[in-house]
Design a protein around this motif. Structure first.
Motif, PDB file in Angstrom:
ATOM      1  N   GLN A   5      23.939  14.976  48.295  1.00 36.76           N
ATOM      2  CA  GLN A   5      23.322  13.734  48.741  1.00 36.76           C
ATOM      3  C   GLN A   5      21.868  13.656  48.267  1.00 36.76           C
ATOM      4  OE1 GLN A   5      23.768  12.839  52.883  1.00 36.76           O
ATOM      5  NE2 GLN A   5      22.293  11.151  52.836  1.00 36.76           N
ATOM      6  N   GLY A   6      21.171  14.789  48.302  1.00 37.17           N
ATOM      7  CA  GLY A   6      19.802  14.824  47.806  1.00 37.17           C
ATOM      8  C   GLY A   6      19.724  14.466  46.343  1.00 37.17           C
ATOM      9  N   ASN A   7      20.681  14.942  45.557  1.00 35.89           N
ATOM     10  CA  ASN A   7      20.704  14.609  44.133  1.00 35.89           C
ATOM     11  C   ASN A   7      20.940  13.118  43.920  1.00 35.89           C
ATOM     12  OD1 ASN A   7      20.165  17.169  43.274  1.00 35.89           O
ATOM     13  ND2 ASN A   7      22.255  17.650  42.606  1.00 35.89           N
ATOM     14  N   GLU A   8      21.815  12.538  44.719  1.00 41.38           N
ATOM     15  CA  GLU A   8      22.062  11.104  44.614  1.00 41.38           C
ATOM     16  C   GLU A   8      20.784  10.311  44.914  1.00 41.38           C
ATOM     17  OE1 GLU A   8      25.300  10.039  47.112  1.00 41.38           O
ATOM     18  OE2 GLU A   8      26.789  11.192  45.979  1.00 41.38           O
ATOM     19  N   GLU A   9      20.025  10.745  45.913  1.00 42.01           N
ATOM     20  CA  GLU A   9      18.783  10.063  46.260  1.00 42.01           C
ATOM     21  C   GLU A   9      17.753  10.207  45.139  1.00 42.01           C
ATOM     22  OE1 GLU A   9      17.618  11.762  49.947  1.00 42.01           O
ATOM     23  OE2 GLU A   9      19.196  10.740  51.114  1.00 42.01           O
ATOM     24  N   GLY A  62      18.570   7.897  42.415  1.00 39.97           N
ATOM     25  CA  GLY A  62      18.191   6.528  42.769  1.00 39.97           C
ATOM     26  C   GLY A  62      16.707   6.282  42.559  1.00 39.97           C
ATOM     27  N   TYR A  63      15.870   7.235  42.960  1.00 37.65           N
ATOM     28  CA  TYR A  63      14.425   7.093  42.755  1.00 37.65           C
ATOM     29  C   TYR A  63      14.086   7.007  41.263  1.00 37.65           C
ATOM     30  CZ  TYR A  63      13.738   8.392  47.664  1.00 37.65           C
ATOM     31  OH  TYR A  63      13.760   8.427  49.038  1.00 37.65           O
ATOM     32  N   ARG A  81      15.963  18.517  41.252  1.00 33.60           N
ATOM     33  CA  ARG A  81      17.388  18.304  40.993  1.00 33.60           C
ATOM     34  C   ARG A  81      17.995  19.491  40.256  1.00 33.60           C
ATOM     35  NH1 ARG A  81      21.874  16.393  38.968  1.00 33.60           N
ATOM     36  NH2 ARG A  81      22.786  14.444  39.756  1.00 33.60           N
TER      37      ARG A  81
END
Length: 291
Positions: free
Chosen positions: A156-160, A163-164, A182
């Protein structure tokens, strides 16, 4: 004619009192072992719990009463064989011989009763070890759940981060730091996926152990039941002989001791099967350092 399986008995007698290095971890309280494992990296926790599992399995196979039980059983089987040979080779049997045979059979019956009475203590020790092995399974479940939870958070952190970066609202320096984060996440994900795979392998071996130990406990229960029933049969034969009845009639039902010989062989085979699983656990749980 009875065939003495001395080699099988030797395997059990030699292996029963000896515990390998992996048994050392099992000597510790399982709660302490689980507490230690909970604070260790996955590779070290796997090694500790693998050793503890192996030691606990060995402990279930090395009950201190087993050598005495097998030795007494071997003696009884041999005594029965000698009685049969004496009777089969004699055209006539005197009252003195009948009395002698009755005494021997009575001794065998008492021996069966004596070793059958060891059952409660054997099972009490066995269930204590099975409880430890079950507790190891619970720790495996906790570690798999924790690893999967961490994997979900990292993904989930990688997805965020993605997005940034796509939003292009950050400075070059901030984007570079996110990319480094990442990369670190990806490396940790790789390690955690390997850990989850190893824990899954361990879990499968653990489940196999529990199944086999359950089957073995059932066979052990049948074994002790057979000892008690044989004691009853031999006591009845001795009683018949003491009434000076036909010797061959009194001995006609003593063949049931063959079941004990067969069960004894199954005990040794099941021990070998479980030790193979111990080897699988110790050889199969190989993770890279830092996992």
């Amino acid at each position: 004619m009875w065939k003495t399986r001395a080699s099988l008995v030797a395997v059990m007698l030699l292996s029963a009192p000896v515990l390998g290095p992996s048994a050392m971890a099992a000597d510790e309280d399982i709660g302490i072992v689980r507490e230690k494992a909970g604070s260790l990296p996955h590779d070290e926790a796997l090694k500790l719990l693998g050793e503890t599992l192996g030691g606990s399995i060995e402990a279930t196979q090395s009950d201190p009463s087993i050598p005495d039980i097998l030795s007494a059983l071997e003696t009884n089987i041999e005594a029965t064989r000698q009685i049969r040979e004496m009777v089969d080779g004699a055209e006539t049997v005197t009252e003195e011989q009948i009395a002698d045979v009755a005494s021997r059979i009575s001794t065998i019956a008492k021996s069966f009763e004596s070793i059958a009475r060891l059952a409660p203590d054997v099972f009490e020790r066995r269930y204590a070890e099975l409880s430890d092995i079950d507790a190891i399974g619970q720790e495996i479940g906790f570690r798999i759940a924790d690893a999967n939870s961490r994997l979900a958070a990292l993904r989930q952190g990688n997805e965020e981060i993605d997005g940034y970066v796509r939003a292009e609202t950050l400075s070059h320096g901030e984007i570079e730091k996110l990319r480094l984060t990442r990369q670190a996440n990806d490396a940790e994900i790789h390690s955690l996926e390997a850990a989850v795979a190893a824990w899954g392998y361990f879990s499968e071996r653990h489940a196999d152990v529990m199944t086999r130990l359950g089957d073995q406990s059932e066979n052990l229960d049948i074994f002790f039941h057979a000892l008690r029933e044989n004691a009853r049969v031999y006591a009845a034969a001795a009683s018949t002989l003491n009434m000076a009845s036909s010797l061959k009639t009194a001995l006609s039902d003593l063949g049931s001791v063959e079941n004990l010989d067969s069960l004894r062989s199954e005990m040794v085979r099941s021990w070998t099967d479980l030790m193979k699983i111990v080897d699988e656990v110790n050889d199969g749980l190989r993770l890279q350092p830092g996992m």
